[in-house]
Write a protein that holds these residues in place. Structure first.
Motif, PDB file in Angstrom:
ATOM      1  N   LEU A  99      77.987 -17.690  32.192  1.00  0.00           N
ATOM      2  CA  LEU A  99      78.259 -18.549  33.355  1.00  0.00           C
ATOM      3  C   LEU A  99      76.972 -19.201  33.851  1.00  0.00           C
ATOM      4  O   LEU A  99      76.972 -20.374  34.246  1.00  0.00           O
ATOM      5  CB  LEU A  99      78.894 -17.735  34.486  1.00  0.00           C
ATOM      6  N   LEU A 100      75.880 -18.461  33.821  1.00  0.00           N
ATOM      7  CA  LEU A 100      74.605 -18.988  34.316  1.00  0.00           C
ATOM      8  C   LEU A 100      74.015 -20.043  33.385  1.00  0.00           C
ATOM      9  O   LEU A 100      73.227 -20.883  33.824  1.00  0.00           O
ATOM     10  CB  LEU A 100      73.615 -17.852  34.560  1.00  0.00           C
ATOM     11  N   LYS A 101      74.399 -20.033  32.118  1.00  0.00           N
ATOM     12  CA  LYS A 101      73.971 -21.108  31.218  1.00  0.00           C
ATOM     13  C   LYS A 101      74.587 -22.427  31.645  1.00  0.00           C
ATOM     14  O   LYS A 101      73.970 -23.476  31.523  1.00  0.00           O
ATOM     15  CB  LYS A 101      74.354 -20.791  29.774  1.00  0.00           C
ATOM     16  N   ALA A 102      75.816 -22.360  32.147  1.00  0.00           N
ATOM     17  CA  ALA A 102      76.506 -23.567  32.609  1.00  0.00           C
ATOM     18  C   ALA A 102      76.011 -24.010  33.980  1.00  0.00           C
ATOM     19  O   ALA A 102      75.936 -25.199  34.271  1.00  0.00           O
ATOM     20  CB  ALA A 102      78.009 -23.332  32.647  1.00  0.00           C
ATOM     21  N   ASP A 103      75.676 -23.040  34.833  1.00  0.00           N
ATOM     22  CA  ASP A 103      75.212 -23.339  36.190  1.00  0.00           C
ATOM     23  C   ASP A 103      74.248 -22.237  36.614  1.00  0.00           C
ATOM     24  O   ASP A 103      74.676 -21.142  36.992  1.00  0.00           O
ATOM     25  CB  ASP A 103      76.390 -23.418  37.157  1.00  0.00           C
ATOM     26  N   ALA A 104      72.964 -22.530  36.550  1.00  0.00           N
ATOM     27  CA  ALA A 104      71.928 -21.533  36.832  1.00  0.00           C
ATOM     28  C   ALA A 104      71.962 -21.042  38.277  1.00  0.00           C
ATOM     29  O   ALA A 104      71.358 -20.012  38.588  1.00  0.00           O
ATOM     30  CB  ALA A 104      70.551 -22.106  36.515  1.00  0.00           C
ATOM     31  N   LYS A 105      72.655 -21.747  39.165  1.00  0.00           N
ATOM     32  CA  LYS A 105      72.717 -21.342  40.569  1.00  0.00           C
ATOM     33  C   LYS A 105      74.098 -20.825  40.964  1.00  0.00           C
ATOM     34  O   LYS A 105      74.450 -20.841  42.138  1.00  0.00           O
ATOM     35  CB  LYS A 105      72.323 -22.523  41.465  1.00  0.00           C
ATOM     36  N   LEU A 156      75.364 -14.602  39.675  1.00  0.00           N
ATOM     37  CA  LEU A 156      74.106 -13.913  39.976  1.00  0.00           C
ATOM     38  C   LEU A 156      74.355 -12.562  40.646  1.00  0.00           C
ATOM     39  O   LEU A 156      73.677 -11.579  40.341  1.00  0.00           O
ATOM     40  CB  LEU A 156      73.213 -14.796  40.855  1.00  0.00           C
ATOM     41  N   PHE A 157      75.330 -12.505  41.545  1.00  0.00           N
ATOM     42  CA  PHE A 157      75.688 -11.228  42.178  1.00  0.00           C
ATOM     43  C   PHE A 157      76.166 -10.221  41.128  1.00  0.00           C
ATOM     44  O   PHE A 157      75.742  -9.064  41.120  1.00  0.00           O
ATOM     45  CB  PHE A 157      76.789 -11.408  43.222  1.00  0.00           C
ATOM     46  N   VAL A 158      77.071 -10.670  40.256  1.00  0.00           N
ATOM     47  CA  VAL A 158      77.594  -9.774  39.219  1.00  0.00           C
ATOM     48  C   VAL A 158      76.469  -9.343  38.286  1.00  0.00           C
ATOM     49  O   VAL A 158      76.375  -8.175  37.908  1.00  0.00           O
ATOM     50  CB  VAL A 158      78.743 -10.437  38.434  1.00  0.00           C
ATOM     51  N   ILE A 165      66.168  -6.676  40.243  1.00  0.00           N
ATOM     52  CA  ILE A 165      65.373  -7.346  41.278  1.00  0.00           C
ATOM     53  C   ILE A 165      65.297  -8.840  41.006  1.00  0.00           C
ATOM     54  O   ILE A 165      65.458  -9.663  41.913  1.00  0.00           O
ATOM     55  CB  ILE A 165      63.971  -6.717  41.359  1.00  0.00           C
ATOM     56  N   SER A 166      65.091  -9.200  39.747  1.00  0.00           N
ATOM     57  CA  SER A 166      65.007 -10.612  39.375  1.00  0.00           C
ATOM     58  C   SER A 166      66.305 -11.355  39.694  1.00  0.00           C
ATOM     59  O   SER A 166      66.288 -12.447  40.279  1.00  0.00           O
ATOM     60  CB  SER A 166      64.690 -10.739  37.886  1.00  0.00           C
ATOM     61  N   ALA A 167      67.436 -10.776  39.316  1.00  0.00           N
ATOM     62  CA  ALA A 167      68.728 -11.412  39.590  1.00  0.00           C
ATOM     63  C   ALA A 167      68.984 -11.493  41.089  1.00  0.00           C
ATOM     64  O   ALA A 167      69.519 -12.494  41.588  1.00  0.00           O
ATOM     65  CB  ALA A 167      69.856 -10.646  38.892  1.00  0.00           C
ATOM     66  N   GLY A 168      68.596 -10.464  41.825  1.00  0.00           N
ATOM     67  CA  GLY A 168      68.756 -10.481  43.282  1.00  0.00           C
ATOM     68  C   GLY A 168      67.930 -11.568  43.929  1.00  0.00           C
ATOM     69  O   GLY A 168      68.394 -12.265  44.837  1.00  0.00           O
ATOM     70  N   LYS A 169      66.701 -11.754  43.450  1.00  0.00           N
ATOM     71  CA  LYS A 169      65.849 -12.821  43.982  1.00  0.00           C
ATOM     72  C   LYS A 169      66.430 -14.193  43.669  1.00  0.00           C
ATOM     73  O   LYS A 169      66.403 -15.097  44.506  1.00  0.00           O
ATOM     74  CB  LYS A 169      64.438 -12.701  43.407  1.00  0.00           C
ATOM     75  N   ARG A 170      66.969 -14.327  42.459  1.00  0.00           N
ATOM     76  CA  ARG A 170      67.599 -15.606  42.091  1.00  0.00           C
ATOM     77  C   ARG A 170      68.815 -15.877  42.969  1.00  0.00           C
ATOM     78  O   ARG A 170      69.044 -17.017  43.395  1.00  0.00           O
ATOM     79  CB  ARG A 170      68.001 -15.596  40.619  1.00  0.00           C
ATOM     80  N   ALA A 171      69.591 -14.838  43.252  1.00  0.00           N
ATOM     81  CA  ALA A 171      70.773 -14.999  44.108  1.00  0.00           C
ATOM     82  C   ALA A 171      70.351 -15.394  45.513  1.00  0.00           C
ATOM     83  O   ALA A 171      70.950 -16.281  46.129  1.00  0.00           O
ATOM     84  CB  ALA A 171      71.592 -13.705  44.141  1.00  0.00           C
ATOM     85  N   LYS A 231      72.873 -15.553  52.384  1.00  0.00           N
ATOM     86  CA  LYS A 231      71.536 -14.956  52.325  1.00  0.00           C
ATOM     87  C   LYS A 231      71.622 -13.460  52.585  1.00  0.00           C
ATOM     88  O   LYS A 231      70.976 -12.663  51.911  1.00  0.00           O
ATOM     89  CB  LYS A 231      70.588 -15.591  53.364  1.00  0.00           C
ATOM     90  N   TYR A 232      72.435 -13.066  53.554  1.00  0.00           N
ATOM     91  CA  TYR A 232      72.606 -11.655  53.882  1.00  0.00           C
ATOM     92  C   TYR A 232      73.202 -10.906  52.697  1.00  0.00           C
ATOM     93  O   TYR A 232      72.734  -9.822  52.346  1.00  0.00           O
ATOM     94  CB  TYR A 232      73.493 -11.497  55.124  1.00  0.00           C
ATOM     95  N   ALA A 233      74.222 -11.490  52.076  1.00  0.00           N
ATOM     96  CA  ALA A 233      74.873 -10.840  50.932  1.00  0.00           C
ATOM     97  C   ALA A 233      73.902 -10.712  49.765  1.00  0.00           C
ATOM     98  O   ALA A 233      73.911  -9.703  49.055  1.00  0.00           O
ATOM     99  CB  ALA A 233      76.109 -11.619  50.507  1.00  0.00           C
ATOM    100  N   ALA A 234      73.082 -11.706  49.559  1.00  0.00           N
ATOM    101  CA  ALA A 234      72.121 -11.683  48.447  1.00  0.00           C
ATOM    102  C   ALA A 234      71.027 -10.657  48.676  1.00  0.00           C
ATOM    103  O   ALA A 234      70.456 -10.119  47.735  1.00  0.00           O
ATOM    104  CB  ALA A 234      71.506 -13.066  48.242  1.00  0.00           C
ATOM    105  N   ALA A 235      70.712 -10.392  49.943  1.00  0.00           N
ATOM    106  CA  ALA A 235      69.658  -9.413  50.241  1.00  0.00           C
ATOM    107  C   ALA A 235      70.177  -8.044  49.947  1.00  0.00           C
ATOM    108  O   ALA A 235      69.538  -7.168  49.497  1.00  0.00           O
ATOM    109  CB  ALA A 235      69.262  -9.514  51.701  1.00  0.00           C
TER     110      ALA A 235
END
Length: 108
Positions: free
Chosen positions: A60-66, A71-73, A88-94, A104-108
């Motif tokens: 999915l991220l290849k189609a849409d990096a954002k 990113l959550f999954v 940590i990397s995926a969390g920062k990207r999210a 932002k709260y959910a991503a943290a």
């Protein structure tokens, strides 16, 4: 119930594609929408299949990096697999891809 049927159908299709029989060696393709793929990734994660959830999230991220849901999954799958730096990397990207304060709260 519908998610269970979708997972079962996906597993049957995946098993058929992995078989070495003449039937399975014929070209077979299936496509799902991004929404369906996101639902399947969550279902895989929920059903203790973090590696499959990770692979689907990466697709999915290849189609849409954002893609925030992907990113959550991905972050949760990496955590389940014990890949802490990747978590940590995926969390920062999210967090970077999230918009409103709730995201932002959910991503943290």
């Amino acid at each position: 119930m519908a998610v269970t049927r979708f997972i079962a159908a996906s597993l049957v299709l995946g098993t058929a594609l992995l078989c070495k029989s003449d039937f399975a060696s014929a070209q077979t393709s299936a496509s799902v929408s991004r929404v369906e793929a996101r639902h399947l990734a969550v279902a895989l994660l929920t059903n203790n299949q973090p590696q499959a959830a990770k692979e689907l999230s990466l697709a999915l991220l290849k189609a849409d990096a954002k893609d925030l849901d992907a990113l959550f999954v991905l972050a949760k799958a990496e955590r389940a697999l014990g890949n802490h730096p990747a978590t940590i990397s995926a969390g920062k990207r999210a967090h970077a891809a999230s918009g409103p304060k709730d995201e932002k709260y959910a991503a943290a």
